[in-house]
Write an enzyme that holds these catalytic residues in place. Sequence first.
Site, mmCIF file in Angstrom:
data_model
loop_
_atom_site.group_PDB
_atom_site.id
_atom_site.type_symbol
_atom_site.label_atom_id
_atom_site.label_comp_id
_atom_site.label_asym_id
_atom_site.label_seq_id
_atom_site.Cartn_x
_atom_site.Cartn_y
_atom_site.Cartn_z
ATOM 1 N N TRP A 175 -1.767 -40.876 -18.516
ATOM 2 C CA TRP A 175 -1.245 -39.851 -17.616
ATOM 3 C C TRP A 175 -2.331 -38.828 -17.282
ATOM 4 C CZ3 TRP A 175 4.426 -38.805 -19.720
ATOM 5 C CH2 TRP A 175 5.236 -39.902 -19.381
ATOM 6 N N HIS A 234 -7.609 -51.577 -28.598
ATOM 7 C CA HIS A 234 -8.170 -52.145 -27.374
ATOM 8 C C HIS A 234 -9.320 -53.036 -27.848
ATOM 9 C CE1 HIS A 234 -10.266 -51.423 -23.273
ATOM 10 N NE2 HIS A 234 -11.204 -51.979 -24.018
ATOM 11 N N ASN A 238 -9.507 -53.640 -16.638
ATOM 12 C CA ASN A 238 -10.069 -54.010 -17.924
ATOM 13 C C ASN A 238 -8.968 -54.096 -18.972
ATOM 14 O OD1 ASN A 238 -12.019 -54.625 -19.774
ATOM 15 N ND2 ASN A 238 -12.453 -52.491 -20.298
ATOM 16 N N ASP A 280 -0.189 -50.459 -19.231
ATOM 17 C CA ASP A 280 -1.548 -49.925 -19.070
ATOM 18 C C ASP A 280 -1.650 -49.165 -17.743
ATOM 19 O OD1 ASP A 280 -4.165 -49.258 -19.435
ATOM 20 O OD2 ASP A 280 -4.962 -51.301 -19.376
#
Lengths: 433, 305
Positions: A66, A182, A279, A306
């Site tokens: 955000w 990640h 990505n 995502d």
Amino acid sequence: VIGRPAELVIRHAHILDPSAGIDAVTDVRISSGRIAEVGEGLRGTRALDADGLHLFPGFVDVHAHWRTPGREDEEDIESGSSSAAAGGFTSVVMMPNTDPVVDKPVVVSGLVRRIERESRVRAYVSAALHMGLAGERLTEMRLMKEAGAFCVSDDGLGTQTAGVLRNGMLYAKTTGLPVILHCEDHTLATGVVHDGVAAALAGLPGTPASAEDAATATALVLAAETGAKVHITHVSTALSAALVGFFKERADVTADTTPHHLTLTDALISTLDGMYRVNPPLRSEEDRGGVTGALRDGTLDFVATDHAPHASEEKELPLQEAAPGFLGHETAFPALYTELVLSGRISLSRLVEAMSCAPGRWVNGGGNVVVGAPADLALVDLSEEWTVERESLSSRSFNSPYLGRRLTGRVAGTIVGGEMVYDRIGARLGARS
Amino acid sequence: LGTRNFLTLENTSREELREVLDLARAHAEGSLGHPLAGKTVCLAFFEASTRTAVSFELSARRCGADVISLSEKGSAIAKGESLIDTVVTLDRLGADAIVLRHPATGAATLAARHTGAAVINAGDGCGQHPTQALLDLYSLSGAVGGFDELAGRRVAIVGDILHSRVARSVIPAFRAAGVEVALVAPRTLLPLDAGAWGLPILSSVDEALDWGAGVLYMLRLQRERMTGARVPSVAEYARFYGVARRHLDRGALVMHPGPVNRGVEISGDVVLDGYSLIPDQVAAGTHVRSAVLALATGAAHEVAA
């Protein structure tokens, strides 16, 4: 009636909650922000006729950017939560790769206060796993947990040293926080698109699947050894999904994949449009099929978007120069319903499980339409066809890879804690006796 | 009578502990005399040490021994002589006891294989530090009214257990004395198999007090551990693994093997507080080490005979 919000009865919706075993047209009564009753012929001070609509447990997104603090021009808590609500999401986890990075207790407590004031949906703060997401020094996880952090994550950059990742997992375990990872090895991830046929033909530098697979394998091995509660986010390759499957019985591990990795492939690279840089990158059709199968059979536990807003000046560029990332909240369900459910690749029931029940359990033990649960609900019109346009998006940014696409299924209303936070059917809502 | 090594407390017994502590008390009361008269004690410190080296030297001299001190600087060790060759040299020079401090775990055990002199481990890497745990038991016994009063008491060992030779001696010695032990540390400062000792693992000083700890045994956090790899910050460490004045309201005693990092594992106003046994621990050092030297060289039995 003193200080209590009015009751709301939603009538004649097709309630589908695979975890609770509900699949029927019936009524639900909401009182004091919670589900008070499910059954036929319910009455309340307010009623909403939901004939023809489906009612699901609210969607839960464990992966959103955000852009607050630092890039409020792209998204802030008000716009991000509006976008989430427009997509049927009732709970969202905010990632820490902001500016400044969410790596200090004072940043966490500031975000928590702003969420209370500004968010339309339930929002949770993921703090950084290491200082500045630089992969060297651990963060003050325990003090950040006291300040309100819900989990820790290395999202955006990954953790490039296995020793740091291992200590991070051990420390997070002591702290009692789950870790969202990640998985990306920067010594391999040197390109901008998937290292496949499309990259070869276009002449773009490729990032091989091994950049994700090797890092995923490392993370899973360490999760198994340390016993930390680990969630692998945005799994995009068939091999990484299979690795997660191998470790399901050996580690406290869950994993998600994204709507775009389930519905789009690197064939879009031939457009050379910076919009399609993301990505992990859009993968091959084989990988797309692999992660779809893994989501279907539960190897991948749930979907996360995502959601990554970017200003137009960061996306309207050659692919190599464009910022990676897509909007996700508002198109997640329609894209997956259109591409996976209507094409018969996955059942509607599994999709609701993967967007509501399973991530709901992971985040706050919610995600169900059962008496006593918070009334976090999504009303969806499965028959509505619509075209994704800039004007139709509630996000402050416009970088959706589905712009111009015709999708089937659209969120009609979103309810959080019994309150309507998104409403495209307001006309139907009225006081009745 | 033969010599006796003090290498580890891993398999020590209640009787062995009582024997050392009784002898230490006799030394404190002045009834031991000069048991080491005519004996040669060699202090071989391959690693920096202040209180342990001074404490051993004072003990040996007060007991009448001839003392040779080797330090890394200014000896053949600095010229690259191996541990074994140094030990053999000291042996042939007639040492009756070799007190060894070495940065590598197992150094004392290796040394003991190459000499007939008694080897006293004064700290080997992250391995053992037997005389520290013995003096801890001595001072705690004194504080609670005797060795037999230790049984059933709860001691929480707080801090860097992973790298602590003190913890690896204190844990078995305190348990042999009947003490219930818990470990308090983040997982980054514990062995991967934190259950290796079969002890409760707690994650803050407050939790330790809730568990019923009557003693908070604080370990030193080495400066090189404060850089963020295993501990995010001094502030967070001190908050969860440091003892502050507020913790003393519940009556727990505080111990520390020294040297203390004020404001890290112990807040500055607690170090010399009435609940702190830290000065007592230092004082106990010479009595306990005199007893250990007397037992190691066989002198205690000669006196008794």
